[in-house]
Motif scaffolding. Structure first.
Motif, PDB file in Angstrom:
ATOM      1  N   ASP A   1      80.029  24.709  24.195  1.00 40.95           N
ATOM      2  CA  ASP A   1      79.533  23.703  25.181  1.00 40.95           C
ATOM      3  C   ASP A   1      79.192  24.264  26.610  1.00 40.95           C
ATOM      4  N   GLU A   2      78.053  24.664  26.712  1.00 37.32           N
ATOM      5  CA  GLU A   2      77.575  25.201  27.864  1.00 37.32           C
ATOM      6  C   GLU A   2      77.825  24.281  29.262  1.00 37.32           C
ATOM      7  N   SER A   3      78.069  23.104  29.189  1.00 36.98           N
ATOM      8  CA  SER A   3      78.562  22.378  30.361  1.00 36.98           C
ATOM      9  C   SER A   3      79.788  22.850  30.835  1.00 36.98           C
ATOM     10  N   GLU A   4      80.642  23.528  30.260  1.00 35.93           N
ATOM     11  CA  GLU A   4      82.149  24.007  30.797  1.00 35.93           C
ATOM     12  C   GLU A   4      82.052  25.509  30.785  1.00 35.93           C
ATOM     13  N   MET A   5      81.109  26.217  30.052  1.00 34.28           N
ATOM     14  CA  MET A   5      81.407  27.552  29.848  1.00 34.28           C
ATOM     15  C   MET A   5      81.168  28.464  31.184  1.00 34.28           C
ATOM     16  N   SER A   6      81.934  29.472  31.376  1.00 32.46           N
ATOM     17  CA  SER A   6      81.743  30.362  32.539  1.00 32.46           C
ATOM     18  C   SER A   6      81.990  31.689  31.810  1.00 32.46           C
TER      19      SER A   6
ATOM     20  N   LEU B   1      66.875  40.093  27.998  1.00 29.12           N
ATOM     21  CA  LEU B   1      66.263  39.774  26.661  1.00 29.12           C
ATOM     22  C   LEU B   1      64.958  38.932  27.141  1.00 29.12           C
ATOM     23  N   GLY B   2      63.510  39.302  26.746  1.00 30.93           N
ATOM     24  CA  GLY B   2      62.421  38.553  26.753  1.00 30.93           C
ATOM     25  C   GLY B   2      62.441  38.176  28.330  1.00 30.93           C
ATOM     26  N   GLY B   3      62.875  38.756  29.502  1.00 37.71           N
ATOM     27  CA  GLY B   3      62.458  38.178  30.484  1.00 37.71           C
ATOM     28  C   GLY B   3      63.307  37.001  30.929  1.00 37.71           C
ATOM     29  N   THR B   4      63.963  36.272  30.085  1.00 38.84           N
ATOM     30  CA  THR B   4      64.631  34.909  30.227  1.00 38.84           C
ATOM     31  C   THR B   4      65.864  35.058  30.165  1.00 38.84           C
ATOM     32  N   HIS B   5      66.907  35.944  29.560  1.00 34.30           N
ATOM     33  CA  HIS B   5      68.157  35.864  29.295  1.00 34.30           C
ATOM     34  C   HIS B   5      68.699  37.018  29.422  1.00 34.30           C
ATOM     35  N   LEU B   6      70.081  37.161  30.085  1.00 33.52           N
ATOM     36  CA  LEU B   6      70.656  38.290  30.311  1.00 33.52           C
ATOM     37  C   LEU B   6      71.809  38.413  29.152  1.00 33.52           C
ATOM     38  N   LEU B   7      71.938  39.458  28.434  1.00 33.92           N
ATOM     39  CA  LEU B   7      72.889  39.551  27.349  1.00 33.92           C
ATOM     40  C   LEU B   7      74.114  40.598  28.025  1.00 33.92           C
ATOM     41  N   LEU B   8      75.273  40.023  27.763  1.00 37.93           N
ATOM     42  CA  LEU B   8      76.406  40.682  28.010  1.00 37.93           C
ATOM     43  C   LEU B   8      77.318  40.839  26.828  1.00 37.93           C
TER      44      LEU B   8
ATOM     45  N   ALA C   1      67.007  31.591  34.684  1.00 42.66           N
ATOM     46  CA  ALA C   1      66.511  30.265  35.242  1.00 42.66           C
ATOM     47  C   ALA C   1      67.605  29.417  36.025  1.00 42.66           C
ATOM     48  N   SER C   2      68.409  29.283  35.103  1.00 43.49           N
ATOM     49  CA  SER C   2      69.558  28.196  35.381  1.00 43.49           C
ATOM     50  C   SER C   2      70.982  28.626  35.542  1.00 43.49           C
ATOM     51  N   GLY C   3      71.093  29.704  34.947  1.00 43.79           N
ATOM     52  CA  GLY C   3      72.673  30.270  34.887  1.00 43.79           C
ATOM     53  C   GLY C   3      73.394  29.835  33.938  1.00 43.79           C
ATOM     54  N   LYS C   4      73.027  29.063  32.984  1.00 44.97           N
ATOM     55  CA  LYS C   4      73.631  28.331  31.808  1.00 44.97           C
ATOM     56  C   LYS C   4      74.089  29.479  30.897  1.00 44.97           C
ATOM     57  N   VAL C   5      75.315  29.670  30.594  1.00 44.51           N
ATOM     58  CA  VAL C   5      76.262  30.625  29.876  1.00 44.51           C
ATOM     59  C   VAL C   5      76.199  29.915  28.368  1.00 44.51           C
ATOM     60  N   SER C   6      76.119  30.837  27.487  1.00 40.36           N
ATOM     61  CA  SER C   6      76.541  30.289  25.981  1.00 40.36           C
ATOM     62  C   SER C   6      76.857  31.739  25.347  1.00 40.36           C
TER      63      SER C   6
END
Length: 94
Positions: free
Chosen positions: A4-9, A21-28, A55-60
């Motif tokens: 649930d990305e709405s609460e994930m940090s 990755l692909g210029g759009t996501h940071l993988l940790l 772009a949004s900072g959304k974490v999954s």
């Protein structure tokens, strides 16, 4: 696999690796999670691979490593393959 990305940090982590990755996501990738107030002996290594949408900072949760791992090296090849080498799980080195 997505939580649930709405609460994930992102947890506080050290000894991980990171790639764009692909210029759009940071993988940790992997690492040791730091928990406030916990002694280092109680802090576990992680097998988590997190994705942060730039772009949004959304974490999954992007995926998991075969084992908990930190102090490793990793590379993304052709935006398709994640290669992870070496590291430790806190008990042994690979």
């Amino acid at each position: 696999m997505t939580l649930d990305e709405s609460e994930m940090s992102l947890p506080m982590m050290e000894m991980h690796s990171a790639h764009v990755l692909g210029g759009t996501h940071l993988l940790l990738i992997g690492g040791r999670k730091l928990e406030t107030g916990q002694p280092l002996a109680n802090i576990a290594f992680s097998d988590d691979i997190y994705s942060v949408e730039l772009a949004s900072g959304k974490v999954s949760l992007f995926g998991r490593l075969p084992t908990a791992l930190g102090s490793h090296v990793s590379a993304i090849v052709d935006d398709q393959f994640l290669v992870v080498y070496g590291g430790t799980n806190g008990l042994r080195f690979f």
